[in-house]
Design a protein around this motif. Structure first.
Motif: not given
Length: 812
Positions: A452-477
Motif C-alpha cells: 500500500a505504501l509503494w508509491p510513497l516509500a519508493t520516493l523516499g518516504w518516511p524521509d522528506e526527500t526531494e523525490d517525494l516533493a517533486y514526483f508525488y503524487p504520480g499520474d497512473v497506476s
RNA sequence: GGGCGCGUAGCUCAGCGGGAGAGCGCCCGCUUCACACGCGGGAGGUCGCUGGUUCGAUCCCAGCCGCGCCCACCA
C-alpha cells in the motif's frame, strides 16, 4: 539494410543504448513537469508472464509518449517480498532436503530466504528490459530494503497512534495448512458438496424440541445458543427458554435475532461464536460465551470432550451416529454451497477466534471514497469506479497479522509487566516498568500492508526527500482487475492518510489474456505462454504490438496472429524506410510539400496523430495501435509510397525531401508502440541530432487538414478500374497518382463491368428509397440527409463512367 | 444470493442509431526495380433469441438462453 527486418540484436542494442545514455533516468528537475508511474512490483520470486508483459507494454507506451512530450518521466521499478508466496517457495526448497522451517529456526530460515533471492530471485527486471520497458532501473526498490522497512514501521505506528490499528481476539479466516490468519481478500469461495443435517435440540423443560439445520455437525459442540427470528410465529413461545445441545449436553438459551433467515432450513439456527463469523457477531451482541472446539490444526480440540483429537470428518461421523441413536437426527441431505478456501494453498478455511492485529478501515476509506466520487482518481474503464466504490462503502476491518516468518515483523514489544510498546525501532526497556527484557511480537504483516505504501516509500518516504516533493503524487497506476481492492484501494487510502493527496490520478484496469482455448493462463495447467519466447520468435516490437491489440476487451483469448501482425508492421515500416532512404540522396532541402499526395499524407499523418492522442488520453491503446497499423499500411505504404515512386526514381528533390519528412513523422508516432524498429530506422535518417526516444512528439499541423480526403476520387477510380477495367475519367494530379498506383500493364481484366454496375444499382436504389421517405427527411439530422444525397450523386457518376445500361427500375 | 462483462465472417476481435468491418485462414491473379512477413482482386455474416422504442436498430430498452469474471457471514 536487409529486405527482411530482423529484430534480434537490433533490439538489445537499442535497449542498452537507451539505458546507458540515461534516457530512462528521472531526477527531480523543477524546470520540467513530472510524469510518474510506479510499476506494480512483481513478486521477487516471480518470472515474467503474459499479464506482466501486457501491463508493462501498456505503461511503457504511456511513459514513452510522455517522454516525447517533454515530461520528466519516472517509471519506478522494484519487487515485492510477497510474504506467503515467497515463504512457500523456500519451504518447498527445504522440503527437498527433508527439512521444515522449524528445523532451521526463524533466523536461519530468514537468512535462507535472502540467500535464495540472491541466487534465483529478481530476474523480472531483466525480462522487462528485454521487452523494451523504459523503467528507471537505477531506482529498483524492494519492499524489504532498509528504507522501505522504515516506511512500513512508520505507517504501522502512525495508525496505532491514531487508534486505527489494534489487537483483538476475534474470528478470522484461518488456514490450517499455512497455520496463519488470512484477510477476507485472500479467501476464495468455492462450491463444495456438503451434508445439511436437521438436528432436534430438546427443550430443557421437556416440552419438546427445536429443529436446527447445520452443515457442520462437529461445531455443535461449541454451540452456546439457538436463535430464531423475532417475528417467527413458529418459535415465538420458545424465545427465552432453554434448549439442550445434544452431543454436548449443554443448556443454552433460545434467543431472537433478526439476522436469522426464516426461509432457510428450519428457521432455527444454532449459534457457535467460536466457529462461524455471523454467530460470532450475534454472540458478541448477546453476550454469549465463545467456545472453541476446533484447534489451529483443524482437528477437534481438547474442549471437544470425547471427540478431542479427532479430525472433523471422524467427529462428524461419530456425532451423526450418536444423534441417530438418540432419535435426534431428523434429516441428512446433500447440500451444495460455497465455502472459503485459502487462495494460496486451496485448504478449506477454518473460521477461528485468535488474537490478531487489525486495521479499522472505515475512517481510512472515507476520504478515499470521496477522492473517486470527485474524480480526483478515475478508473478506466469507468465502470470500475463503481466496483471500487461498492467495495469501499461496505469495507470491513482488515486483519493484517500473519503467523509467518517472511515479512515485516510487527513493531510491537511486550513486557512481562503487561505493557505493550509500539515503536518504529526496538525500545531498550519497558516504558512502563523499565524492564529491559522485552519480547517482540512474532507475527509479520500482510504483504499488502507494505504494498500500500509503494508509491510513497519508493520516493523516499518516511524521509522528506526531494523525490517525494517533486514526483508525488504520480499520474497512473495500471493493474489487473483482481488487484483493485488488494492494492489500488489501499494505495489510495494510504496516500491520502499520509500525504492528504491521492497517489495517482488514473487507474487503468487492463484485460486478462486467456489461453487460446479460453482457459486461464496458468503454469500448473500448462496453458501459459511465455512472453519472452514470443520476443525471441517475433521480436519485442511485434510482441508489444500484439499485446496492445489484445488489451481492449475484459478477457481476450491469446492469438498469435496479433503478434504476427505486429511483426508484419515492423517489417513494413522497415521496408518503406528502405525505399525512401535508398532514394533520398544526400544533402536535403527543406521539405516543401506541394504535390497532392504529399499534402494528403501530411493531412493523414496529422489526423492519425490526433486520433492516437485521443486514444491514449482515454487509455484505449488497442485503438491507437489500430490507427497506426492502417496509417502505415494503407495510407503510407499502399498509397503515398506508391504514388511518389515515379517522382522518387526521377530524382525529384521535393519528393525526396518530403518523403523523409513524412517518414520522420510516421516514426515519431510509432515510437511509443514499436520503439526498437522506429529508433533503428531513425538512426539511418540523415543528420539526426538526437535519438528518436527523446525527440519531440509532433505538434498539431493543420496546414493540409482539408486534403485528408483528397485521394478519395483516385481510390474509387482505382477500385473500379481494378475490378472492371473501366477508367473513370481523371485529370491532372489525380490522373498522375492513378497511373503511378494502378500499373495497368499488370492488370488482368475479367470483364466485371456488369457486376460493378449491379452493385451500384443496388446502392442507388437504397439511397433513393431513403431520400423518398418523408419521415426520414423530416426527422433525420440534415448532415445525414446531405451525406445520403452525396452518396447517391457519386454512385450515379460512377455508373455513368462505367457506361452501365439503365437497369430496370426494380421495385420491392 | 448480489454485481459486472461477453455472445458480430471458419478463428481472434473492432464497431455500438442511418451503406456489416479488420487481421489471420480460404479462393483467384501477380518473382511490379521497399517489402512474398509482399501487391491486387474475391468468396464468406438472419451482428445469441424474443419483444419494445424509433422514419430507421448489430447499436437504445425489457425479458430469455449460453459463456466468463468479481463480490458474498442463509446455517
Amino acid at each position: 539494410m536487409e529486405p527482411l527486418y530482423k529484430p534480434e540484436g537490433v533490439e538489445e542494442r537499442w535497449q542498452r543504448a537507451w539505458e546507458e545514455e540515461g534516457h530512462y533516468a528521472a531526477d527531480p528537475d523543477p524546470a520540467r513537469r513530472p510524469y510518474v508511474i510506479a510499476l506494480p512490483p512483481p513478486n521477487v520470486t516471480g518470472e515474467l508472464h503474459m499479464g506482466h508483459a501486457l501491463n508493462g507494454t501498456l505503461q511503457d507506451v504511456l511513459i514513452r509518449w510522455h517522454r516525447m512530450r517533454g515530461f520528466n518521466c519516472l517509471w519506478q521499478p522494484g519487487y515485492d517480498h510477497a510474504g506467503i508466496a515467497t515463504q512457500n517457495v523456500v519451504e518447498k526448497e527445504l522440503a527437498k532436503e527433508g527439512k521444515t522451517r522449524h528445523d532451521l529456526g526463524r533466523e536461519a530460515f530468514e537468512e535462507r530466504v535472502w540467500q535464495w533471492l540472491e541466487t534465483y530471485g529478481r530476474v523480472i527486471m531483466h525480462q522487462f528490459r528485454r521487452l523494451g520497458c523504459s523503467l528507471d532501473y537505477r531506482r529498483e526498490r524492494f519492499t524489504m530494503d532498509e528504507g522501505y522497512v522504515r516506511a512500513v514501521m512508520r505507517f504501522f505506528v502512525h495508525l496505532y497512534k491514531r487508534g486505527l490499528v489494534y489487537r483483538d481476539n476475534r474470528i478470522v479466516n484461518w488456514c490450517p495448512r499455512c497455520a496463519s490468519a488470512l484477510s477476507d481478500l485472500e479467501v476464495e469461495h468455492l462450491e463444495v458438496e456438503d451434508t445439511v443435517y436437521t438436528v432436534r435440540y430438546p427443550l430443557a423443560d421437556g416440552s419438546g424440541f427445536v429443529p436446527v439445520a447445520t452443515v457442520r455437525l462437529p461445531t455443535m459442540l461449541g454451540d452456546v445458543a439457538v436463535a430464531v427470528h423475532p417475528d417467527d410465529d413458529r418459535y415465538r413461545g420458545l424465545v427465552g427458554k432453554e434448549a439442550i445441545v445434544p452431543a454436548a449436553e449443554r443448556r443454552v438459551p433460545i434467543i431472537a435475532d433478526a439476522r436469522v433467515d426464516r426461509e432457510f432450513g428450519t428457521g432455527a439456527v444454532k449459534i457457535t461464536p467460536g466457529h462461524d463469523p455471523l454467530d460470532f457477531e450475534i454472540g458478541r451482541e448477546h453476550g454469549l460465551p465463545e467456545l472453541t472446539v476446533i484447534a489451529l490444526d483443524g482437528r477437534m480440540s481438547g474442549e471437544a470432550g470425547e471427540y478431542a483429537g479427532l479430525s472433523q470428518e471422524e467427529a462428524q461421523a461419530r456425532i451423526a451416529e450418536a444423534l441417530a441413536r438418540q432419535g435426534l437426527l431428523e434429516r441428512a441431505e446433500p447440500y451444495r454451497h460455497a465455502v472459503g478456501h485459502c487462495e494460496r494453498c486451496g485448504t478449506r478455511i477454518e473460521p477461528l477466534i485468535t488474537l490478531q492485529w487489525w486495521v479499522e478501515m472505515e475512517e481510512l476509506a472515507r476520504p478515499a471514497i470521496e477522492a473517486v466520487r470527485q474524480g480526483r482518481v478515475r478508473f478506466w474503464p469507468a465502470r470500475f469506479n463503481r466496483v471500487y466504490l461498492d467495495w469501499m462503502e461496505s469495507i470491513r476491518p482488515w486483519c493484517i497479522s500473519r503467523q509467518l516468518w517472511w515479512g515485516h515483523r510487527i513493531p510491537v514489544w511486550y513486557c512481562a509487566c503487561g505493557a505493550e510498546i509500539v515503536s518504529e525501532t526496538e525500545p531498550d526497556r519497558c516504558q512502563a516498568c523499565g524492564d529491559p527484557e522485552l519480547r517482540r511480537e512474532e507475527d509479520v504483516l500482510d504483504t499488502w500492508f507494505s504494498s500500500a505504501l509503494w508509491p510513497l516509500a519508493t520516493l523516499g518516504w518516511p524521509d522528506e526527500t526531494e523525490d517525494l516533493a517533486y514526483f508525488y503524487p504520480g499520474d497512473v497506476s495500471s493493474t489487473a482487475r483482481e488487484i483493485i481492492f488488494l492494492w489500488e484501494a489501499r494505495m489510495i487510502m494510504a496516500g491520502l492518510e499520509i500525504r492528504g493527496e491521492v497517489p495517482f490520478r488514473h487507474v487503468i484496469i487492463h484485460s486478462t489474456v486467456l489461453a487460446p482455448d479460453g482457459r486461464r493462463m496458468s503454469k500448473s495447467l500448462g496453458t501459459g505462454i511465455d512472453p519472452l519466447e514470443l520476443v525471441e520468435r517475433y521480436g519485442a516490437d511485434a510482441t508489444r504490438y500484439g499485446l496492445l491489440k489484445m488489451s481492449s476487451a475484459q478477457d481476450v483469448r491469446f492469438s498469435e496472429g496479433a503478434i504476427e501482425e505486429g511483426r508484419r508492421l515492423a517489417n513494413k515500416l522497415w521496408n518503406v524506410s528502405r525505399l525512401i532512404l535508398a532514394n533520398a540522396g544526400e544533402a536535403l532541402p527543406q521539405a516543401r510539400p506541394q504535390a497532392l499526395e504529399e499534402r494528403w499524407i501530411l493531412a493523414r499523418l496529422d489526423r492519425a496523430r490526433a486520433e492516437v492522442e485521443e486514444a491514449l488520453e482515454s487509455f484505449e491503446l488497442a485503438r491507437a495501435t489500430s490507427v497506426l497499423y492502417h496509417l502505415t499500411f494503407d495510407d503510407f505504404c499502399d498509397w503515398y509510397a506508391e504514388a511518389i515512386k515515379p517522382r522518387l526514381y526521377a530524382g525529384d528533390a521535393d519528393a525526396r525531401a518530403t518523403a523523409l519528412f513524412a517518414l520522420e513523422r510516421l516514426l515519431l508516432l510509432l515510437h511509443p508502440f514499436l520503439p526498437h524498429v522506429s529508433e533503428e530506422v531513425w538512426s539511418h535518417l540523415p543528420a539526426r541530432e538526437r535519438r528518436l526516444i527523446v525527440s519531440p512528439w509532433p505538434e498539431p499541423d493543420d496546414r493540409f487538414a482539408a486534403e485528408g480526403d483528397a485521394l478519395e476520387r483516385v481510390k474509387e477510380a482505382a477500385t473500379i478500374f481494378r475490378r472492371s477495367g473501366v477508367r473513370v475519367p481523371l485529370d491532372g494530379e489525380e490522373l498522375r497518382i492513378f497511373e503511378a498506383v494502378v500499373r495497368p500493364q499488370r492488370l488482368r481484366v475479367d470483364g466485371k463491368v456488369e457486376v460493378e454496375c449491379e452493385r451500384l444499382r443496388k446502392e442507388i436504389e437504397r439511397c433513393q428509397r431513403l431520400l423518398a421517405n418523408e419521415s426520414f427527411l423530416r426527422k433525420a439530422p440534415p448532415e445525414v440527409v446531405a451525406a445520403e444525397r452525396a452518396k447517391l450523386a457519386r454512385y450515379q457518376r460512377e455508373r455513368e463512367a462505367l457506361g452501365c445500361a439503365d437497369g430496370p427500375p426494380t421495385s420491392g
